[in-house]
Design a protein around this motif. Structure first.
Motif, PDB file in Angstrom:
ATOM      1  N   CYS A 181      10.542  -1.373  -1.388  1.00  0.00           N
ATOM      2  CA  CYS A 181      10.594  -0.246  -0.452  1.00  0.00           C
ATOM      3  C   CYS A 181      10.154  -0.720   0.933  1.00  0.00           C
ATOM      4  CB  CYS A 181       9.665   0.882  -0.899  1.00  0.00           C
ATOM      5  SG  CYS A 181      10.072   1.599  -2.515  1.00  0.00           S
ATOM      6  N   GLU A 182      10.552   0.023   1.948  1.00  0.00           N
ATOM      7  CA  GLU A 182      10.074  -0.265   3.294  1.00  0.00           C
ATOM      8  C   GLU A 182       8.589   0.101   3.370  1.00  0.00           C
ATOM      9  OE1 GLU A 182      11.193   0.742   7.960  1.00  0.00           O
ATOM     10  OE2 GLU A 182      11.961   2.027   6.355  1.00  0.00           O
ATOM     11  N   PRO A 183       7.731  -0.836   3.761  1.00  0.00           N
ATOM     12  CA  PRO A 183       6.290  -0.552   3.765  1.00  0.00           C
ATOM     13  C   PRO A 183       5.874   0.335   4.929  1.00  0.00           C
ATOM     14  CG  PRO A 183       6.698  -2.772   4.566  1.00  0.00           C
ATOM     15  CD  PRO A 183       8.021  -2.238   4.110  1.00  0.00           C
ATOM     16  N   ASP A 184       4.851   1.133   4.690  1.00  0.00           N
ATOM     17  CA  ASP A 184       4.250   1.926   5.748  1.00  0.00           C
ATOM     18  C   ASP A 184       3.511   1.010   6.725  1.00  0.00           C
ATOM     19  OD1 ASP A 184       4.996   4.538   5.128  1.00  0.00           O
ATOM     20  OD2 ASP A 184       3.357   4.803   3.698  1.00  0.00           O
ATOM     21  N   PRO A 185       3.174   1.524   7.906  1.00  0.00           N
ATOM     22  CA  PRO A 185       2.364   0.726   8.839  1.00  0.00           C
ATOM     23  C   PRO A 185       1.065   0.260   8.175  1.00  0.00           C
ATOM     24  CG  PRO A 185       3.214   2.666   9.949  1.00  0.00           C
ATOM     25  CD  PRO A 185       3.551   2.829   8.491  1.00  0.00           C
ATOM     26  N   ASN A 186       0.644  -0.957   8.508  1.00  0.00           N
ATOM     27  CA  ASN A 186      -0.588  -1.549   7.982  1.00  0.00           C
ATOM     28  C   ASN A 186      -0.523  -1.839   6.476  1.00  0.00           C
ATOM     29  OD1 ASN A 186      -1.776  -1.281  10.576  1.00  0.00           O
ATOM     30  ND2 ASN A 186      -2.303   0.845  10.101  1.00  0.00           N
ATOM     31  N   THR A 187       0.695  -1.895   5.939  1.00  0.00           N
ATOM     32  CA  THR A 187       0.891  -2.224   4.536  1.00  0.00           C
ATOM     33  C   THR A 187       1.656  -3.537   4.438  1.00  0.00           C
ATOM     34  OG1 THR A 187       0.888   0.096   3.832  1.00  0.00           O
ATOM     35  CG2 THR A 187       1.947  -1.489   2.375  1.00  0.00           C
ATOM     36  N   ARG A 188       1.170  -4.467   3.602  1.00  0.00           N
ATOM     37  CA  ARG A 188       1.786  -5.786   3.485  1.00  0.00           C
ATOM     38  C   ARG A 188       3.156  -5.732   2.819  1.00  0.00           C
ATOM     39  NH1 ARG A 188       4.323  -9.485   3.401  1.00  0.00           N
ATOM     40  NH2 ARG A 188       3.895 -11.682   2.980  1.00  0.00           N
ATOM     41  N   HIS A 189       3.267  -4.932   1.759  1.00  0.00           N
ATOM     42  CA  HIS A 189       4.500  -4.884   0.980  1.00  0.00           C
ATOM     43  C   HIS A 189       4.477  -3.605   0.150  1.00  0.00           C
ATOM     44  CE1 HIS A 189       8.023  -6.754  -0.901  1.00  0.00           C
ATOM     45  NE2 HIS A 189       7.570  -6.328  -2.065  1.00  0.00           N
ATOM     46  N   ALA A 208       8.984   8.137 -10.681  1.00  0.00           N
ATOM     47  CA  ALA A 208       8.650   6.816 -10.156  1.00  0.00           C
ATOM     48  C   ALA A 208       7.367   6.864  -9.327  1.00  0.00           C
ATOM     49  CB  ALA A 208       9.809   6.284  -9.310  1.00  0.00           C
ATOM     50  N   VAL A 209       6.706   5.713  -9.253  1.00  0.00           N
ATOM     51  CA  VAL A 209       5.497   5.548  -8.445  1.00  0.00           C
ATOM     52  C   VAL A 209       5.776   4.487  -7.386  1.00  0.00           C
ATOM     53  CG1 VAL A 209       3.099   4.734  -8.469  1.00  0.00           C
ATOM     54  CG2 VAL A 209       3.938   6.228 -10.304  1.00  0.00           C
ATOM     55  N   MET A 210       5.303   4.708  -6.159  1.00  0.00           N
ATOM     56  CA  MET A 210       5.413   3.689  -5.124  1.00  0.00           C
ATOM     57  C   MET A 210       4.066   2.998  -4.981  1.00  0.00           C
ATOM     58  SD  MET A 210       6.753   3.778  -1.161  1.00  0.00           S
ATOM     59  CE  MET A 210       5.142   3.973  -0.375  1.00  0.00           C
ATOM     60  N   VAL A 211       4.095   1.678  -5.036  1.00  0.00           N
ATOM     61  CA  VAL A 211       2.878   0.870  -4.922  1.00  0.00           C
ATOM     62  C   VAL A 211       2.851   0.205  -3.551  1.00  0.00           C
ATOM     63  CG1 VAL A 211       1.612  -1.105  -5.837  1.00  0.00           C
ATOM     64  CG2 VAL A 211       2.810   0.439  -7.406  1.00  0.00           C
ATOM     65  N   SER A 212       1.744   0.353  -2.860  1.00  0.00           N
ATOM     66  CA  SER A 212       1.550  -0.290  -1.560  1.00  0.00           C
ATOM     67  C   SER A 212       0.574  -1.447  -1.724  1.00  0.00           C
ATOM     68  CB  SER A 212       1.000   0.708  -0.541  1.00  0.00           C
ATOM     69  OG  SER A 212       1.940   1.739  -0.283  1.00  0.00           O
ATOM     70  N   VAL A 213       0.968  -2.609  -1.230  1.00  0.00           N
ATOM     71  CA  VAL A 213       0.132  -3.807  -1.300  1.00  0.00           C
ATOM     72  C   VAL A 213      -0.522  -3.994   0.060  1.00  0.00           C
ATOM     73  CG1 VAL A 213       0.063  -6.271  -1.812  1.00  0.00           C
ATOM     74  CG2 VAL A 213       1.790  -4.813  -2.914  1.00  0.00           C
ATOM     75  N   GLN A 214      -1.837  -3.948   0.083  1.00  0.00           N
ATOM     76  CA  GLN A 214      -2.574  -4.113   1.332  1.00  0.00           C
ATOM     77  C   GLN A 214      -3.461  -5.349   1.255  1.00  0.00           C
ATOM     78  OE1 GLN A 214      -4.675  -0.432   1.981  1.00  0.00           O
ATOM     79  NE2 GLN A 214      -2.813   0.721   2.418  1.00  0.00           N
ATOM     80  N   LEU A 215      -3.633  -5.979   2.398  1.00  0.00           N
ATOM     81  CA  LEU A 215      -4.508  -7.150   2.486  1.00  0.00           C
ATOM     82  C   LEU A 215      -5.733  -6.751   3.295  1.00  0.00           C
ATOM     83  CD1 LEU A 215      -4.510 -10.105   1.581  1.00  0.00           C
ATOM     84  CD2 LEU A 215      -3.582 -10.717   3.815  1.00  0.00           C
ATOM     85  N   GLN A 216      -6.863  -6.650   2.618  1.00  0.00           N
ATOM     86  CA  GLN A 216      -8.096  -6.204   3.245  1.00  0.00           C
ATOM     87  C   GLN A 216      -9.182  -7.251   3.019  1.00  0.00           C
ATOM     88  OE1 GLN A 216      -8.969  -2.378   1.502  1.00  0.00           O
ATOM     89  NE2 GLN A 216      -7.222  -1.376   2.473  1.00  0.00           N
ATOM     90  N   GLU A 217      -9.706  -7.768   4.131  1.00  0.00           N
ATOM     91  CA  GLU A 217     -10.775  -8.771   4.078  1.00  0.00           C
ATOM     92  C   GLU A 217     -10.385  -9.946   3.182  1.00  0.00           C
ATOM     93  OE1 GLU A 217     -14.222  -6.646   2.868  1.00  0.00           O
ATOM     94  OE2 GLU A 217     -14.507  -5.658   4.803  1.00  0.00           O
ATOM     95  N   GLY A 218      -9.134 -10.379   3.314  1.00  0.00           N
ATOM     96  CA  GLY A 218      -8.675 -11.538   2.576  1.00  0.00           C
ATOM     97  C   GLY A 218      -8.413 -11.306   1.103  1.00  0.00           C
TER      98      GLY A 218
END
Length: 296
Positions: A181-189, A208-218
């Motif tokens: 999916c197209e990621p929201d702002p501040n979302t990695r994938h 269906a569920v949408m999963v957002s992958v975020q990178l926080q503090e490494g």
């Protein structure tokens, strides 16, 4: 994501039966994250992805590729708190093109299935067309052994043609689809997780569920929400409609016809009352190149 949420459809109380679950993914990054997340949820017996995993059970994750690639998989666990606590055991089984359904490969798979005190075996396998006979035979044998041992095999496969997917579906118990999916702002994938068993019950909260992958503090963190739309614009339209915006106001904001907005919203879940925080739309304004003149 919460440990267990029951939908009105109560589909999560009918767990996956022993056998083979085929998980298809359309992009390498989506497959990478989805495999780690689904393995962790299977190990913990979670249902927050609207996948009816049985009770918590140890997962053996069979990994192919170089020794360095295997070490990277192990390091990832320390970079994601949600995965580190899961009871997932990783085994390095060989080269990148290792075939789990041919000769030595099927024996590796069946040895993992027969391991005492485990409930799941996870692996990744590619398929060619036409489907080779050894794959058909391997699938049949693996499914038989898994059912006999009351175990589950979760098989991840990269992009399949519609015809090949239909053919493979004949040899498995369930099919789960992972779509980018197209990621929201501040979302990695971002990617969606859709189980074929919930295809027509999205209106009941079990879709269906949408999963957002975020990178926080490494470190990677995964957040889930009900799937609304593959693109950001659709999700913004839906939330604005939930916040009681008129169709015309949304159309003016996106410089679209009112009928175009209605057609898009008709393809999404039913709207529900929602209060948007002050300034919520500002985070999307540059991202969507929408008008700066509409009242928020």
């Amino acid at each position: 994501m919460s440990d267990r949420t029951h939908s009105p459809a109560r589909l999560d109380v009918i767990p996956f039966r022993p056998g083979v679950i085929l998980v298809t993914f359309d992009a390498p990054e989506s497959g990478f994250h989805a495999r780690r997340l689904l393995e962790a949820h299977a190990a913990q017996g979670k249902s927050s992805l609207n996948l009816p995993f049985p009770t918590a059970a140890t997962v053996i994750s069979l990994q192919t590729g170089t020794s360095r690639c295997f070490e990277q998989v192990l390091v990832l666990r320390s970079l994601c708190p949600q995965l580190a606590a899961a009871n997932v055991q990783h085994r390095h089984v060989g080269r990148e093109d290792f075939d789990f359904l041919r000769e030595e490969g099927i024996q590796v798979l069946l040895d993992a299935v027969s391991t005492p005190s485990i409930g799941w075996v996870s692996l990744e396998q590619s398929f060619g067309e036409p489907l080779p006979q050894h794959v058909i035979e391997g699938f049949t044998r693996a499914k038989h052994e898994a059912v006999a041992a009351s175990k589950h095999i979760m098989l991840f496969s990269p992009a399949l043609s519609p015809a090949l997917r239909r053919q493979l579906a004949r040899f498995v118990n369930e099919v789960v689809e992972i779509d980018t999916c197209e990621p929201d702002p501040n979302t990695r994938h971002s990617f969606s997780v859709r189980w074929s068993g919930t295809r027509f019950v999205g209106d009941l909260g079990a879709g269906a569920v949408m999963v957002s992958v975020q990178l926080q503090e490494g470190r990677y963190r995964y957040k889930g929400a009900a799937y609304v739309s593959k693109d950001v614009a659709g999700r913004v339209m839906w939330r604005l409609r939930c916040a009681d915006w008129t169709l015309q106001a949304i159309a003016d904001l996106f410089r679209l016809n009112r009928s175009s907005v209605k057609r898009r919203l008709d393809q999404m879940p039913p709207v529900r009352p929602m209060t948007l925080p002050d300034g919520w739309l500002e985070r999307y304004r540059d991202y969507l190149d929408i008008s700066g003149e509409s009242e928020i």
